[in-house]
Design an enzyme around this catalytic site. Sequence first.
Site, short mmCIF file in Angstrom:
data_model
loop_
_atom_site.label_atom_id
_atom_site.label_comp_id
_atom_site.label_asym_id
_atom_site.label_seq_id
_atom_site.Cartn_x
_atom_site.Cartn_y
_atom_site.Cartn_z
N ASP A 90 -62.26 0.10 101.47
CA ASP A 90 -62.41 -0.77 102.63
C ASP A 90 -61.41 -0.30 103.70
O ASP A 90 -60.57 0.58 103.47
CB ASP A 90 -62.20 -2.25 102.26
CG ASP A 90 -62.89 -3.18 103.27
OD1 ASP A 90 -63.24 -2.72 104.37
OD2 ASP A 90 -63.06 -4.37 102.96
C1 BGC Z 1 -64.46 -5.39 105.86
C2 BGC Z 1 -65.69 -4.72 105.28
C3 BGC Z 1 -66.36 -3.88 106.32
C4 BGC Z 1 -65.37 -2.89 106.88
C5 BGC Z 1 -65.95 -1.96 107.92
C6 BGC Z 1 -63.58 -4.44 106.62
O1 BGC Z 1 -62.61 -5.11 107.33
O2 BGC Z 1 -63.74 -5.98 104.80
O3 BGC Z 1 -66.57 -5.68 104.76
O4 BGC Z 1 -67.47 -3.22 105.76
O5 BGC Z 1 -64.32 -3.61 107.49
O6 BGC Z 1 -66.26 -2.60 109.07
#
Ligand code: BGC
Length: 768
Positions: free
Chosen positions: A293
């Site tokens: 993530d």
């Molecule tokens: C979130 C994810 C997301 C990623 C990319 C993160 O802050 O937890 O769910 O896919 O950002 O945008």
Amino acid sequence: MKIKSYLFILLLLPSLLAVAGKPVKKSTKVNKAPQSMEQFIDNLMNKMTIDEKIGQLNLPTSDGAVTGEIKSSGVAQMVCDGKVGAILNMKGTKDIRAMQKLAVEKSRLHIPLIFGLDVVHGYETTFPIPLGISCSWDIPAIQNSARVAAIEASADGICWTFSPMVDICHDARWGRIAEGSGEDPFLGSAIAQAMVKGYQQDFSSNTDIMACIKHFALYGAAEAGRDYNTVDMSKYRMYNEYLAPYQAAVNAGAGSVMTSFNTINGIPATANHWLLTDLLRNDWGFKGFVATDYTAITELINHGIGNEQEVAARSLKAGVDMDMVSSAFLNTLKKSLEEGKITIDDINTACRRVLEAKYKLGLFADPYKYLDDSRAKKDIFTPEHRTAARKLATESFVLLKNDNNLLPLQRKGTIAIIGPMGNTRNNLPGSWSVATRRNEYLSVYEGLKQMAGDKATILYAKGSNLVSDAKYEDRATIFGNKLGRDNRSDADLLKEALDVAAKSDVIVATLGEAEAMSGESSSRSQLEMLDSQHALLEALLKTGKPVVLVLFTGRPVVLTWEKANVPAILNVWFGGSETALALGDVLFGDVNPSGKLTTSFPQTVGQLPYSYNHLNTGRPMDKNGWFQKFRTGYLDVSNDMLYPFGYGLSYTTYKYSPVTLSSSTMNSDGSITASVTVQNTGAREGDEVVQMYIRDVVATSSRPVKELKGFQRIHLKAGESKTVDFTITTDLLKYYNENLQHVAEPGEFQVMIGTNSEDVQTQSFRLE
Ligand code: BGC
């Protein structure tokens, strides 16, 4: 700095001009893929330097980041230098082509990029938030929502989506409960699988995009519902209650997995070898690649498990293949290799997985596969897609209360729409509306006006701000989508609302959360209606006019007072781009509501965390009992949920016959059938979700009081009856025992079938 970037633009100018000018031919430099995937990747990797291999593991955000900290990453230069494997947060064929062209023409080995985005509940055609979608229990329609999202996103150049989000959650305080399918692993697995199938089935087509299962793992069990918080849970609970949806999505063939931000029993998921390698790859056979993530690798420094170099090495060794945004792989892996902290095999393994994904997506054969400019116009926001979104939105709405059949409303007289959610477009579609055309759909007021035509008068007043504390309202914002604060005084707002109410025959109170009060980084400790809106609702009820509460929310709200005082409550979550017309369909009775809760609504936040499939304990409370000394419970509230899992009313009524079993015993290799006949006893046709729960009465380990093991959505005309059969096999009776073996143990089982998890009829059989 300035001179540097000037030179950089000059360097890139020829290629940028070429991109802007004529249509780009398929690259001639790119290797076609004549051999097997393995041979092709072997050949390619033989040519790659260590730096180029590490580059493939790097996933920066484009400079216009939509989540997290915006980093000026100089992405284009890195692409030319072979330091990027994939990019997130770009959309549109023009921009993506420009970037792909740099990768294919300027980088030494011409390796194409993957372009990823959070296409979570639709794209420009936006479907309801995932929690809402799950309440439809309509698996084919859910699969279709992912299909539509894939068609639209791929028409805009995207080939990878950060979805499905399959985190089970027992705690409504956690804002990200909005992004998942609620509290049940059986339903969650069915949805996870459907979403993956909707996104990706056949990569020979340019409308299939790669899915990414997130957030691996257990992110929804963050302590106290506080986002990013610690997770600590027994393997017993993990295997029996939380892991199934991730595994179902793996089995459905999802091409990638995203690690979660949380620790799991002390080890952060992003550095967790047991999770990412032993479980995911060795036990489950996952063959795709693992991305982190957003900045999760460098966040391991905050988790306190090492410096940048150490945490990067540890993540790689644990099984991470791609580093989202943190740059730690890029910055440190080479040094770690030189110092013997990681091996070339570690790098090769990760690099191979990323290249395999590109190969499977067909990007080596044609890097511009997803860059067909003619598609956006014809494939995005089409009437057909919008119709599908509108229908699924109607199925996601849950009718919680409807005294004296106040709903549906007739198209006559004067209807007052009152409340801060009643005339906003900006704050309607839901928390991951990254591509929604916020000016091209209707607000609730506009939609109802259109649907009422000249048969009824529709009036509107805001009535109150979202919440009295302006600072709170500011915090409840994402991507700049503010609800818009009204600077009039509370008294003025209320006066206007009461004037409008006085002119009306019925009031539709459009209240609840703003879109960004749930979702990422939006945990709440109090789940009652927000203060100013509660005051407004009270005042509206005092007028004596009939009031329908239309509740917008990304999570269960505590509605104890509302249940006692408001005659009709329709929970509509965040319904996507077609919310307004879908709401009109249901409010005016053109569509009969059929949604059923996939997350329990508590009486008070103090009951959380909670899930209907809890264990019995040694001192269970009597059924329907409240307080009994020395029984599990509270002094001040019963254990019941205000609205239980599976609950949802209809404008018609259904009668369930007694449950019958084809046999009262079952062999371990056999099956039995549980049947029930459901009759529509009202005057309207409708859809009912028939639910089957099973309890393993005596087992080696303590088992839940019930677990969902089957459901069917059926359509019944007025007066019609249908018999619903559920086949029970040993597989449905299995659980993970203390040694984590998946076993079905002989003995008594109860089968419960009904209209929700509480209102069931029970039969028993024995597994021999
Ligand atoms: C979130 C994810 C997301 C990623 C990319 C993160 O802050 O937890 O769910 O896919 O950002 O945008």
